[in-house]
Write a protein that holds these residues in place. Sequence first.
Motif, short mmCIF file in Angstrom:
data_model
loop_
_atom_site.label_atom_id
_atom_site.label_comp_id
_atom_site.label_asym_id
_atom_site.label_seq_id
_atom_site.Cartn_x
_atom_site.Cartn_y
_atom_site.Cartn_z
N HIS A 111 0.79 -1.22 0.06
CA HIS A 111 0.01 -0.11 -0.12
C HIS A 111 0.81 1.28 -0.14
O HIS A 111 0.50 2.13 -0.88
CB HIS A 111 -0.99 -0.11 1.15
CG HIS A 111 -1.74 0.98 1.44
ND1 HIS A 111 -2.88 1.32 0.47
CD2 HIS A 111 -1.74 2.15 2.46
CE1 HIS A 111 -3.28 2.45 1.03
NE2 HIS A 111 -2.85 2.89 1.89
N HIS A 115 1.15 4.37 -2.39
CA HIS A 115 1.13 6.06 -2.21
C HIS A 115 2.34 6.79 -2.78
O HIS A 115 2.05 7.92 -3.34
CB HIS A 115 1.26 6.14 -0.58
CG HIS A 115 -0.19 6.06 -0.03
ND1 HIS A 115 -1.22 7.11 -0.34
CD2 HIS A 115 -0.60 5.56 0.90
CE1 HIS A 115 -2.08 7.04 0.33
NE2 HIS A 115 -2.00 5.84 1.26
N SER A 136 0.54 9.09 6.10
CA SER A 136 -0.75 8.54 5.94
C SER A 136 -1.29 8.36 7.33
O SER A 136 -0.99 8.54 8.27
CB SER A 136 -1.05 7.40 4.86
OG SER A 136 -0.37 6.36 5.54
N GLY A 137 -2.57 7.70 7.16
CA GLY A 137 -3.45 7.68 8.49
C GLY A 137 -2.55 6.44 9.29
O GLY A 137 -2.72 6.34 10.60
N GLY A 138 -1.99 5.50 8.70
CA GLY A 138 -1.34 4.24 9.36
C GLY A 138 0.42 4.18 9.19
O GLY A 138 0.80 3.44 10.07
N GLY A 163 -1.02 10.88 10.70
CA GLY A 163 -2.29 10.75 10.18
C GLY A 163 -3.53 10.52 11.55
O GLY A 163 -4.36 11.07 11.68
N ASP A 167 -6.16 12.77 13.43
CA ASP A 167 -7.49 12.28 13.72
C ASP A 167 -7.88 12.32 15.09
O ASP A 167 -9.10 12.82 15.43
CB ASP A 167 -7.61 10.77 13.25
CG ASP A 167 -7.73 10.62 11.55
OD1 ASP A 167 -7.77 11.82 11.02
OD2 ASP A 167 -7.41 9.89 11.17
N GLY A 180 -8.10 15.05 9.52
CA GLY A 180 -6.95 15.66 9.07
C GLY A 180 -7.64 17.09 8.10
O GLY A 180 -7.15 18.09 8.32
N ASP A 184 -7.00 21.14 9.26
CA ASP A 184 -6.63 21.97 8.33
C ASP A 184 -7.18 23.32 8.14
O ASP A 184 -6.55 24.36 8.20
CB ASP A 184 -6.35 21.09 6.84
CG ASP A 184 -5.29 21.75 5.91
OD1 ASP A 184 -4.84 22.72 6.23
OD2 ASP A 184 -5.26 21.11 4.93
N GLY A 270 -2.26 10.73 2.68
CA GLY A 270 -3.46 11.63 3.12
C GLY A 270 -2.92 12.97 3.79
O GLY A 270 -3.45 14.00 3.66
N ASN A 274 -2.00 18.19 3.59
CA ASN A 274 -2.37 19.34 4.54
C ASN A 274 -1.67 20.55 4.11
O ASN A 274 -0.33 20.92 3.54
CB ASN A 274 -1.64 18.91 5.83
CG ASN A 274 -1.77 19.84 7.00
OD1 ASN A 274 -0.95 20.98 7.17
ND2 ASN A 274 -2.91 19.99 7.63
N GLY A 301 -4.98 10.72 -1.04
CA GLY A 301 -5.62 9.74 -0.20
C GLY A 301 -5.75 8.53 -1.04
O GLY A 301 -4.97 8.53 -1.90
N ASP A 302 -6.16 7.60 -0.25
CA ASP A 302 -6.33 6.33 -0.98
C ASP A 302 -6.88 6.21 -2.22
O ASP A 302 -8.12 6.91 -2.39
CB ASP A 302 -6.89 5.28 0.04
CG ASP A 302 -5.79 4.86 1.26
OD1 ASP A 302 -4.93 5.21 1.35
OD2 ASP A 302 -6.57 4.28 2.25
O1 KG4 Z 1 -3.53 8.25 2.82
P1 KG4 Z 1 -4.90 7.86 3.58
O2 KG4 Z 1 -5.97 8.26 2.65
O3 KG4 Z 1 -5.05 6.67 4.19
C1 KG4 Z 1 -4.01 5.77 4.54
O4 KG4 Z 1 -3.55 4.98 3.75
O5 KG4 Z 1 -3.87 5.75 5.75
O6 KG4 Z 1 -4.49 8.85 4.80
C2 KG4 Z 1 -5.56 9.16 5.49
C3 KG4 Z 1 -5.12 10.15 6.60
C4 KG4 Z 1 -6.25 10.59 7.72
O7 KG4 Z 1 -5.67 10.40 9.13
C5 KG4 Z 1 -6.86 11.77 7.36
O8 KG4 Z 1 -7.12 12.58 8.53
C6 KG4 Z 1 -5.39 12.39 6.93
O9 KG4 Z 1 -4.94 11.41 6.03
N1 KG4 Z 1 -5.56 13.73 5.96
C7 KG4 Z 1 -5.17 14.78 6.48
C8 KG4 Z 1 -5.42 15.94 5.45
N2 KG4 Z 1 -6.37 15.11 4.59
C9 KG4 Z 1 -6.43 14.03 4.94
N3 KG4 Z 1 -4.23 15.31 7.65
C10 KG4 Z 1 -3.75 16.47 7.45
N4 KG4 Z 1 -4.14 17.58 6.70
C11 KG4 Z 1 -5.05 17.18 5.79
N5 KG4 Z 1 -5.50 18.10 4.86
#
Ligand code: KG4
Length: 338
Positions: A111, A115, A136-138, A163, A167, A180, A184, A270, A274, A301-302
Amino acid sequence: MNILAFESTCDETAVSVVRDGRTVLSDAILSQADMHALYGGVVPEIASRKHVEAISALTDRALAEAQLTRGDIDAVAVSYAPGLIGAVLVGVSFAKSVAYALNVPLIPVHHIRGHIAANYLAFPELKPPFLALAISGGNTLIVDVKDYTDMEILGATRDDAAGECFDKAARVLGLPYPGGKPMDALAQQSKGGKYDLPRAHVSGSELDMSFSGLKTAVVNLAHNAQQKGEALDEAALARDFTQAVSDELVPRAVLALRQTGRKVIAAAGGVAANSIIRAQLEQACRAEGATLYLPPLRLCGDNGAMIGAQAYYEYLAGNTAQLDLNAFATMDLNETGF
Ligand code: KG4
């Protein structure tokens, strides 16, 4: 080569057709975020069930939008690690069935490699070697992308991902999941400078990061204010929090450029959406004389297209799997599970 790519590691079901790793022919995505927002975070079983419901119709949509039929598909790719295991299993099982039915190669894609590869779709001139800041989120990683399928992790979070920290901080501020994006927007309403939040340092490991102390500090700050009946300056807290995250990421990205001598860095994931982190990365890279690639927001994002992009290079490297491929909840981006 037309690759039909599947992504279902968290709460987005995504199916895409990508040609030769660089051209997106279609990119169908169904986000479940609104549903999980009711619970303040992703509920794994609901995520798996929603993937089961959506994946077949999204596949039809991806083929229709690409103006292709099943016979035009040369290979099937799937994001097989890391992620919520029940969710990943849906994509892996479905992708295996499609590869079996079409009698085409099956390409497993990590994954986070996906990205990083999102940048290949936005920037045709980008080629390894370069550094990647995958946020990312993880996951939160600084990666040396030596070649399309040869990567070294230079630094990583020791605990929470950036991320995840966004959250949780957003949740205590009463913002909806995923936090996120609303954080922002809130942070942009203030110049900050009001709340003193911690910056972590992992001794002996300059490129590693830590976010759990920052997360706890924000949670405690909000709860203390609530107990004392004090009003929080929410915009200032969002701004100061974002600055603390940026201070964890941006100087380490610069340090990695210096240590490796690389002159190119690409952001991914994700959190790379920001606005404050993007601006500060731009400023830092300009000062450093390095070229920065920032993918457009829809590719941060994903999505399925990023999996199709990386899959092309995995295929060229001979990284195809048999139909006994499994799904993995955790896996380093330089490991393989097939
Ligand atoms: O990459 P992603 O879509 O999923 C994963 O692979 O984890 O990342 C999701 C993360 C979430 O924690 C979300 O809150 C964060 O990306 N995120 C942001 C923004 N847009 C999404 N964090 C900070 N600022 C943003 N504008």
